[in-house]
Motif scaffolding. Structure first.
Motif, PDB file in Angstrom:
ATOM      1  N   TRP A 266       0.867  -1.168   0.000  1.00 11.14           N
ATOM      2  CA  TRP A 266       0.000   0.000   0.000  1.00 11.14           C
ATOM      3  C   TRP A 266       0.906   1.221   0.000  1.00 11.14           C
ATOM      4  N   ALA A 267       0.685   2.140  -0.942  1.00 14.92           N
ATOM      5  CA  ALA A 267       1.525   3.331  -1.041  1.00 14.92           C
ATOM      6  C   ALA A 267       0.673   4.595  -0.959  1.00 14.92           C
ATOM      7  N   ASN A 268       1.281   5.653  -0.450  1.00 17.38           N
ATOM      8  CA  ASN A 268       0.635   6.965  -0.374  1.00 17.38           C
ATOM      9  C   ASN A 268       0.774   7.681  -1.715  1.00 17.38           C
ATOM     10  N   PRO A 269       0.012   8.761  -1.942  1.00 17.80           N
ATOM     11  CA  PRO A 269       0.112   9.484  -3.223  1.00 17.80           C
ATOM     12  C   PRO A 269       1.518   9.982  -3.549  1.00 17.80           C
ATOM     13  N   ASP A 270       2.348  10.244  -2.516  1.00 18.22           N
ATOM     14  CA  ASP A 270       3.721  10.695  -2.784  1.00 18.22           C
ATOM     15  C   ASP A 270       4.685   9.540  -3.052  1.00 18.22           C
ATOM     16  N   GLY A 271       4.151   8.298  -3.065  1.00 24.83           N
ATOM     17  CA  GLY A 271       4.970   7.138  -3.361  1.00 24.83           C
ATOM     18  C   GLY A 271       5.577   6.460  -2.152  1.00 24.83           C
ATOM     19  N   SER A 272       5.491   7.088  -0.973  1.00 23.18           N
ATOM     20  CA  SER A 272       6.016   6.450   0.235  1.00 23.18           C
ATOM     21  C   SER A 272       5.149   5.245   0.585  1.00 23.18           C
ATOM     22  N   LEU A 273       5.754   4.250   1.242  1.00 21.93           N
ATOM     23  CA  LEU A 273       5.045   3.012   1.534  1.00 21.93           C
ATOM     24  C   LEU A 273       4.267   3.143   2.839  1.00 21.93           C
ATOM     25  N   HIS A 274       3.012   2.733   2.800  1.00 19.64           N
ATOM     26  CA  HIS A 274       2.158   2.767   3.992  1.00 19.64           C
ATOM     27  C   HIS A 274       2.089   1.409   4.664  1.00 19.64           C
ATOM     28  N   PHE A 275       2.110   0.334   3.847  1.00 17.33           N
ATOM     29  CA  PHE A 275       2.007  -1.034   4.380  1.00 17.33           C
ATOM     30  C   PHE A 275       2.626  -2.007   3.393  1.00 17.33           C
ATOM     31  N   VAL A 276       3.324  -3.000   3.913  1.00 18.72           N
ATOM     32  CA  VAL A 276       3.791  -4.134   3.099  1.00 18.72           C
ATOM     33  C   VAL A 276       3.518  -5.411   3.889  1.00 18.72           C
ATOM     34  N   ASN A 277       3.282  -6.509   3.183  1.00 19.46           N
ATOM     35  CA  ASN A 277       3.018  -7.761   3.899  1.00 19.46           C
ATOM     36  C   ASN A 277       4.307  -8.562   4.096  1.00 19.46           C
ATOM     37  N   GLU A 278       4.182  -9.668   4.811  1.00 16.77           N
ATOM     38  CA  GLU A 278       5.348 -10.482   5.149  1.00 16.77           C
ATOM     39  C   GLU A 278       5.997 -11.082   3.899  1.00 16.77           C
TER      40      GLU A 278
END
Length: 259
Positions: A92-104
């Motif tokens: 899951w990424a934010n509009p600026d491209g930074s990552l909000h969530f990644v799975n295992e």
């Protein structure tokens, strides 16, 4: 009626320990399972206060039904469990491209730690995304809503792998996100390359090669046979054998044999 009649798994020893604790802390918050008259279980959150009136002690509880919240929490935990064990990488990424969530799965396949993902951006992961075109990529996704495409993904060690990614534009609690469902297609790419080489080899051979299905319809002809028949490949696929070779009967074809 005693408290033991409607508080599940709560006995004399438990209430004795409860009073010992209450005498010290005066108030505590805990969760209990209550049994209704019909035997139905309900989950409650209780604030239990210690009261003393004369020489008598009381535990005064203010209770709130949290059954629905418990069900919601369980569904959330199951969702997290499923996502973390998915064969697909989830980002899951934010509009600026930074990552909000990644799975295992993402962490296992890329080699990153959860802490390292806090400073990652999409342009650190995908070769086609750069600082300059990130806004344009986001705009295309928000306009389309969803898209599926093949990309090249970069690992922590600098290596790259081909992936197939489904991108979705999502709005959750008023915030916009891009959700990537990513599958490693390295094996598929290698298999496709081998199949392509096999076709090239078959087309280059001097022998005529013809593949039929179980109804004796053409599924493949190599280039040598096509040149001999002087017909385009598209006009022969699906055609029954006897239409190409009238003198050859399907009865003469023995399964697992070579003619």
């Amino acid at each position: 009626m005693d408290v033991f009649d409607f508080v599940q798994d709560f006995g004399a020893e438990d209430i004795e320990n409860l009073y010992i604790t209450l005498r010290e802390v005066k108030s505590l918050e805990s969760e209990f399972t209550l049994l209704t008259k019909t035997g139905k279980e309900i989950e409650i959150s209780a604030v239990v206060n210690y009261l003393r009136f004369g020489d008598k002690e009381y535990a005064c509880s203010f209770c709130r039904d949290i059954t629905k919240r418990k069900v919601k929490d369980q569904r959330r935990k199951l969702s997290e469990f499923t996502i973390d064990r998915s064969v697909e990488m989830v980002v899951w990424a934010n509009p600026d491209g930074s990552l909000h969530f990644v799975n295992e799965t993402f962490l296992q396949q890329t080699g990153y730690s959860i802490g390292e993902t806090e400073v990652l951006n999409l342009h650190n992961l995908f070769t086609h995304i750069t600082v300059d075109n990130l806004t344009k990529v986001w705009g295309r996704l928000t306009e389309a809503g969803t898209m599926t495409k093949e990309m090249v993904m970069m690992m922590k060690d600098g290596s790259t792998i081909p992936v197939s990614a489904t991108l979705n534009h999502l709005i959750f609690e008023g915030r916009q996100f891009s959700c990537f469902l990513i599958r490693d297609i390295s094996r598929k790419k290698r298999r496709d390359a081998i199949i392509e080489l096999s076709h090239l080899a078959l087309d280059a051979t001097g022998d005529c090669v013809l593949w039929l299905d179980d109804q004796h319809r053409v599924t493949y002809l190599n280039q040598t046979l096509l040149d001999l028949l002087a017909n385009p490949k598209e006009s022969l696929k699906g055609v029954e054998l006897y239409r190409i070779f009238p003198s050859l009967s399907p009865d003469e074809i023995i399964p697992d044999s070579v003619l």
